[in-house]
Design a protein around this motif. Structure first.
Motif, short mmCIF file in Angstrom:
data_model
loop_
_atom_site.label_atom_id
_atom_site.label_comp_id
_atom_site.label_asym_id
_atom_site.label_seq_id
_atom_site.Cartn_x
_atom_site.Cartn_y
_atom_site.Cartn_z
N LEU A 246 -34.06 -5.20 -22.68
CA LEU A 246 -32.35 -5.53 -22.27
C LEU A 246 -32.21 -6.93 -21.83
CD1 LEU A 246 -29.75 -4.58 -21.32
CD2 LEU A 246 -30.56 -4.30 -19.43
N SER A 247 -33.34 -7.51 -20.95
CA SER A 247 -33.03 -8.78 -20.47
C SER A 247 -33.18 -9.94 -21.89
CB SER A 247 -33.97 -9.16 -19.55
OG SER A 247 -35.32 -9.08 -20.06
N TYR A 248 -34.14 -9.40 -22.91
CA TYR A 248 -34.13 -10.20 -24.07
C TYR A 248 -32.99 -10.17 -24.74
CZ TYR A 248 -36.21 -12.19 -28.20
OH TYR A 248 -36.37 -12.94 -29.30
N VAL A 249 -32.48 -9.06 -25.01
CA VAL A 249 -31.07 -9.17 -25.53
C VAL A 249 -30.05 -9.59 -25.15
CG1 VAL A 249 -29.22 -7.40 -26.54
CG2 VAL A 249 -31.56 -6.91 -26.75
N VAL A 250 -29.98 -9.56 -23.71
CA VAL A 250 -28.77 -10.43 -22.94
C VAL A 250 -29.05 -12.05 -23.07
CG1 VAL A 250 -28.06 -11.15 -20.76
CG2 VAL A 250 -28.35 -8.50 -21.34
N MET A 251 -30.44 -12.33 -22.97
CA MET A 251 -30.60 -13.75 -23.07
C MET A 251 -30.24 -14.37 -24.36
SD MET A 251 -33.75 -14.78 -20.71
CE MET A 251 -34.66 -13.23 -20.57
N ARG A 252 -30.49 -13.59 -25.54
CA ARG A 252 -30.28 -14.26 -26.70
C ARG A 252 -28.90 -14.01 -27.24
NH1 ARG A 252 -34.43 -14.86 -30.28
NH2 ARG A 252 -32.69 -15.90 -31.58
N SER A 253 -27.90 -13.48 -26.58
CA SER A 253 -26.70 -13.14 -26.99
C SER A 253 -25.79 -14.24 -26.15
CB SER A 253 -26.04 -11.90 -26.59
OG SER A 253 -27.12 -10.84 -27.14
N ASP A 254 -24.48 -14.53 -26.97
CA ASP A 254 -23.66 -15.51 -26.04
C ASP A 254 -22.83 -14.53 -25.17
OD1 ASP A 254 -24.14 -18.07 -27.12
OD2 ASP A 254 -23.50 -17.40 -29.13
N PHE A 255 -21.94 -15.09 -24.58
CA PHE A 255 -21.22 -14.43 -23.42
C PHE A 255 -19.98 -13.69 -24.25
CE2 PHE A 255 -22.61 -17.92 -20.81
CZ PHE A 255 -22.96 -17.04 -19.77
N ALA A 256 -19.84 -12.35 -23.96
CA ALA A 256 -18.87 -11.46 -24.66
C ALA A 256 -17.36 -11.89 -24.38
CB ALA A 256 -19.13 -10.29 -24.49
#
Lengths: 123, 947
Positions: free
Chosen positions: B700-710
């Motif tokens: 989860l944290s990996y995905v969050v860190m690799r995504s831009d702010f929604a």
């Protein structure tokens, strides 16, 4: 970098949960401490990772890291100290009062008869 | 008087008996009566305006974003109910003063009564359905307290619980219905909803909303099949029964149906649900009531029956029926309250309220006889009393009602109900007051003092007066309230004589039938006793038992006292929810580039991984585990430094120090090694669960860190305005003490509470079994030779002023540079703790002049005062300001009001940390740790002086 941080978060979470699932109070205290590290890092990481751009305003600098998760985590760190302290006191109290440091509720302490469903009217 | 104030007055009155508890029951009754009277006066002053067709409103915005406004209104309907609630309330307050015994807690009673009265006034005066719902729930709660007032009676407690369960469940359903209604109308204000009739009735959600709202109204007004709670609520003291079940609580459901009549009524659904329920309840209540021997129970079922009658009238949906309903609400309140009070007088004076043990009271209690007989005859519908007029109007309306093509069914059923109604009313009169005098009454009956009979006497006078002069005494009120119900301008034709019409014939049939029933009563009782009949209480108990059993089965499955089991259930639930959310969320891959991995973070990562693995492997060696915690904390602070978070790094590292000291202190009194008592299989399972959760969280944290702010972040605003509005360059600190100061205020309060909880826990640990255990404590490890070595004492003393200066510096610069109250507080705490550690508790404590509790309090206070300061400048709580000051000799510097807030944070942190550690050291002292007055165990200067 993201890979390092997320793997560290995952590892600390796993260690924290494993320790919380132990039956003795000190392990549980250690586990909650580990879990707080992991969660604080996770909260912090929601601001996305940025290097060398601290949120201290300076002339001529335009890009800064996200300050909001930092503010959240700062209080979370202090609060998690308070939580650890209370847990430690409870562990200590349970040990001094009950004579052992098990975290599970002893069978005798559970409300008798409740699981058989004869609670209700007149009780 | 403002409608809001009228609704608030009973609540103010509720506080007074508690404050005047020592002044006796006369004073308590007096102040409650005064509050009620003033409210009634305020209400009555509005009568001319309401008669002129005005609606008096007060609008107070409370939470406008939610549509929740404290809007109040008085129209005809509110006026009618307000007069009933406050007027009868005034009589009940007087009556209760003489009814309750000297030894009973009268102050509590009056407080409950006033709370209830206020809640009722709130319902009838609210102009916002959300506000109405709050008052609605409040009546359920306060009536629970009133019904269970005699706590020593099991019937009282059970009756109270039953009433709360039934009306509370109905209330929950009603919340849903009201929300739907408000949604359709687009507003939660009743004034707006009343204008949205077409939209509401055309909506596909009309039927669900109607059903849910009616569920609330029917449970409250004891309509079949929810009628069973009302007779059980009779275990309450009689003043409560008289109040709740004549004029107030049970009429709330009717009020609601009347209030929403303009928008909900007129549809076939409304007619068939409401009119049918009312009709069934009316007949059923009258039938059961006829067989009751307990006077209050008889009156309770009669109430159920009359409520059914009014419900039926409202269900007809015609203007004339609404007029009859409103008029009967007035009449029922007058004669039923009088009858309940009469039953109470008989119970009070004769010692029983069972018809079987009464009779012949006519001569013994002439005043009570007069009052009771007139009221009961009005209930029976005998001319020239007010009950007759409204019953005639009811019968007249039933002859116009057509139920599924059948024009005769409704009036025939209603007549059956009326026959039984006459039957039980005559029974009440005949079998209590007439017949031979007996010599086996529990007490010698006689008329009570005026305090008890004045209330029912006034009501009975009204019964007669309204009967004789209906237009003078009630016509105007009926017109006004029926106008508010229907939205038109009805004119009620109230008269004793309407000619020889169908209604009169039915009325004559009912009276004759009732007389016949009275004669047949003993024989009917005997037959009924032999026939099985359903027992509502047994069914209710069965259902609640089953629900309880299921609930216990379910919760026991997850929590059987094992913390691990509960935690596994919790983490698996979180994991599954997360997986489900992720798989349905439409994740489209990483959008942010990865930052490059440099050598130093990699080394830190390797160290962290090793330390974590070691922690798991060696956690049973507690001291080693503590060292590992320190290492991990250090690496976490390091990563904060690397990832542009200097404030976090400072905080983390100083928290680390105090945490390790805390754990060390605690470890002194815990086993040094953890016993291995879980099997391999269990550990394997735990490891599996932990790995799954860890993988999930890491991913989860990996995905969050690799995504831009929604969504666009609000951080930009903070960075932009940090200097402009907050006067600080350290954005994190400005957020903490200014933008989100309220959060921080909450957090330091929580921290203070945690420290005080630790202190309180310590207090209890020093007593009892654990205290004895501590006094007999035997230390199992070898003690150090010099606990307070010279070198450490000297160094810490040298360091103290330096660390205090550093603390002050970190504090002062916090607004513009990394630092601030939190970090400074931690640094100063560490400096102080090191004094305790080096020089010993006794020496250090004797030099501390401020108790740590006070420091926490002062901290919260300082933060609060800074926040309140903004009010005086006309700004909201915690708005900060800043300016620049130039003093001679030093450079121009900035002074921000947020600094006062940060000082509060600082004090609170120091106090909390020190109090927590101090508490642990108290345990050590209890365990026989010697307290030193001298700072050093081996003091060279002393040794020299000694020689």
């Amino acid at each position: 970098m993201e890979l390092l941080l997320s793997s560290a978060i995952g590892m600390m979470t796993a260690a924290g949960i494993y320790l919380i699932l132990r039956r003795r109070s000190f392990a549980v205290v250690l586990g909650t401490t580990m879990l707080s590290y992991a969660i604080n890092l996770f909260l912090f990481s929601t601001g996305r990772l940025v290097i060398n751009q601290p949120p201290i305003l300076q002339d001529g600098v335009t890009s800064y890291t996200d300050p909001i998760p930092q503010a959240l985590v700062l209080t979370a760190i202090v609060i998690s100290f308070g939580m650890t302290a209370v847990t430690v006191m409870m562990a200590l109290g349970a040990f001094l009062e009950g004579g052992d440091d098990r975290v599970d509720m002893p069978r005798a302490d559970r409300e008798p008869g409740v699981s058989r469903g004869d609670a209700g009217e007149g009780r | 008087m403002s409608p809001a104030l009228i609704a608030a007055l009973p609540f103010i009155g509720a506080l007074l008996p508690g404050l005047l508890i020592r002044s006796g029951r006369d004073v308590a009754a007096m102040v409650c009566g005064t509050a009620t009277f003033v409210a009634l006066l305020g209400l009555c002053l509005h009568i001319p305006a309401i008669m002129a067709g005005e609606v008096i409103t007060t609008r107070i915005d409370w939470l406008p974003q939610l549509g929740l406004n404290a809007n109040f209104r008085i129209d005809g309907l509110g006026l009618l109910f307000g007069i009933l609630i406050l007027g009868i309330g005034l009589l009940i307050i007087t009556y209760a003063r003489f009814y309750l015994a000297r030894h009973e807690p009268v102050g509590v009673f009056y407080t409950y009564l006033m709370l209830f009265q206020g809640a009722m006034m709130g319902i009838v005066l609210s102009d916002n359905i959300l506000l109405l719902l709050i008052f609605w729930e409040l009546t359920s709660l306060s009536s629970f307290l009133l019904i269970g007032y005699w706590k020593h009676l099991p019937e009282g407690r059970q009756g109270a619980r039953m009433a709360l369960t039934v009306t509370g469940m109905g209330g929950l359903a009603m919340i849903a219905g009201m929300l739907i209604l408000g949604n359709i109308a687009g507003s939660y204000d009743i004034s707006d909803i009343l204008n949205a009739r077409e939209a509401i009735q055309a909506s596909p959600l009309y039927l669900p909303a109607l059903l849910l709202i009616l569920l609330g109204a029917f449970t409250k007004s004891a309509q079949f099949p929810f009628h069973f709670w009302l007779p059980h609520a009779m275990a309450a003291p009689t003043p409560v029964s008289a109040y709740l079940h004549s004029a107030t609580m049970v009429k709330a459901g009717l009020f609601l149906m009347a209030r929403l009549w303009p928008v909900l009524s007129g549809t076939p659904e409304w007619f068939y649900i409401v009119a049918t329920t009312g009709l069934v309840t009316m007949v059923l209540g009258a039938w059961i009531g006829f067989f009751r021997d307990d006077l209050k129970s008889l009156l309770a079922f009669s109430t159920v029956s009359h409520l059914g009658l009014i419900t039926m009238l409202l269900g007809f949906g015609t203007e004339a029926a609404a007029v009859a309903a409103v008029f009967h609400i007035i009449n029922h309140a007058t004669f039923k309250a009088a009858l309940f009070m009469t039953a109470g007088i008989i119970d009070h004076e004769a010692g029983t309220r069972s018809i079987k043990r009464l009779g012949g009271l006519r001569k013994l209690m002439p005043i009570t006889f007069l009052i009771g007989t007139i009221a009961a005859l009005s209930m029976a519908g005998v001319p020239p009393l007010n009950g007759f007029i409204s019953k005639e109007m009811m019968l007249e309306e039933t002859t116009h009602a057509v139920w599924r093509g059948n024009a005769n069914l409704v009036w025939a059923m209603a007549t059956v109900g009326a026959i039984f109604s006459v039957g039980y009313s005559l029974r009440f009169v005949w079998q209590v007051f007439f017949g031979p005098e007996r010599d086996d009454y529990p007490h010698k009956p006689h008329d009570p003092g005026i305090g008890l009979w004045i209330g029912p006497a006034i009501l009975t006078a009204l019964v007669v007066l309204i009967g004789l002069f209906p237009n003078t005494f009630a016509g105007w009120l009926v017109d006004a309230s029926a106008g508010a119900v229907t939205g038109g301008h009805p004119h009620a034709h109230l008269a004793l004589w309407h000619g020889l019409n169908m209604a009169l014939k039915l009325s004559i049939v009912a009276t004759l039938g009732g007389l016949l029933l009275l004669i047949l009563n003993p024989r009917m009782l005997a037959i009924r006793d032999r026939v099985w009949r359903p027992d509502a209480k047994a069914m209710f108990d069965g259902v609640t038992q089953a629900a309880l059993y299921l609930a216990y089965r379910l919760t026991d499955r997850f929590t059987n006292g094992s913390m691990a089991r509960a935690f596994v259930a919790f983490s698996m639930t979180v994991l599954l929810c997360g997986l489900w959310a992720f798989s349905t969320g439409g994740y489209s891959g990483a959008t942010r580039p990865m930052l490059p991995i440099h050598a130093i973070p990699l080394i830190g990562w390797v160290l962290l991984m090793i330390a974590t693995c070691c922690m798991v492997a060696f956690h049973r060696n507690r001291l080693l585990a503590l060292v590992l915690v320190g290492i991990i904390g250090l690496i976490v602070s390091g990563s904060f430094v690397y990832l542009s978070a200097p404030d976090l790094a400072l905080t983390q590292i100083s928290v680390e120090v105090v945490t390790v000291i805390l754990l060390l202190l605690a470890l002194n009194f815990l086993p040094k090694r953890t016993v291995l008592d879980s099997r391999d299989g269990k550990r394997g399972f735990d490891a599996f669960i932990a790995t799954l959760t860890g993988l999930g969280f890491g991913a989860l944290s990996y995905v969050v860190m690799r995504s831009d702010f929604a969504l666009p972040s609000i951080s930009g605003y903070m960075i932009e305005n940090s200097h402009k509005l907050g006067g600080g360059d350290n954005v994190v600190n400005v957020i903490l003490v200014d933008f989100r100061g309220y959060d921080t205020f909450g957090e330091i309060t929580v921290l203070g509470i945690a420290a005080l909880a630790i202190f309180a826990l310590t207090e209890t640990l020093l007593l009892g079994a654990s205290g004895r255990r501590l006094r007999n404590w035997v230390y199992d490890s070898r003690r150090a030779g010099a606990r307070h070595p010279l070198l450490m004492v000297v160094i810490t003393r040298l360091i103290l002023p330096i660390s205090l200066v550093v603390g002050a510096y970190i504090f002062l610069r916090g607004h513009n540079m990394p630092g601030g109250g939190f970090v400074a507080g931690l640094i100063v705490s560490i400096a102080l703790v090191s004094q305790y550690m080096a020089s010993g508790f006794g020496w250090a404590q004797s030099r501390n002049r401020v108790p740590y509790h006070a420091m926490i309090g002062a901290g919260v206070l300082a933060a609060g005062v800074t926040g309140i300061g903004a009010w005086f400048a006309g700004y909201p709580f915690l708005t900060s300001t800043y300016g620049y000051v130039k003093l001679p000799g030093i450079e121009k510097f900035e002074l921000a009001s947020a600094m006062g807030f940060d000082l509060g944070v600082f004090l609170c942190v120091v106090g909390a940390v020190m109090l927590a550690l101090n508490s642990l050291s108290r345990i050590a002292r209890q365990a026989g740790e010697t307290v030193n007055a001298e700072p050093m165990d081996i003091n060279p200067s002393r040794i020299k002086g000694g020689r």
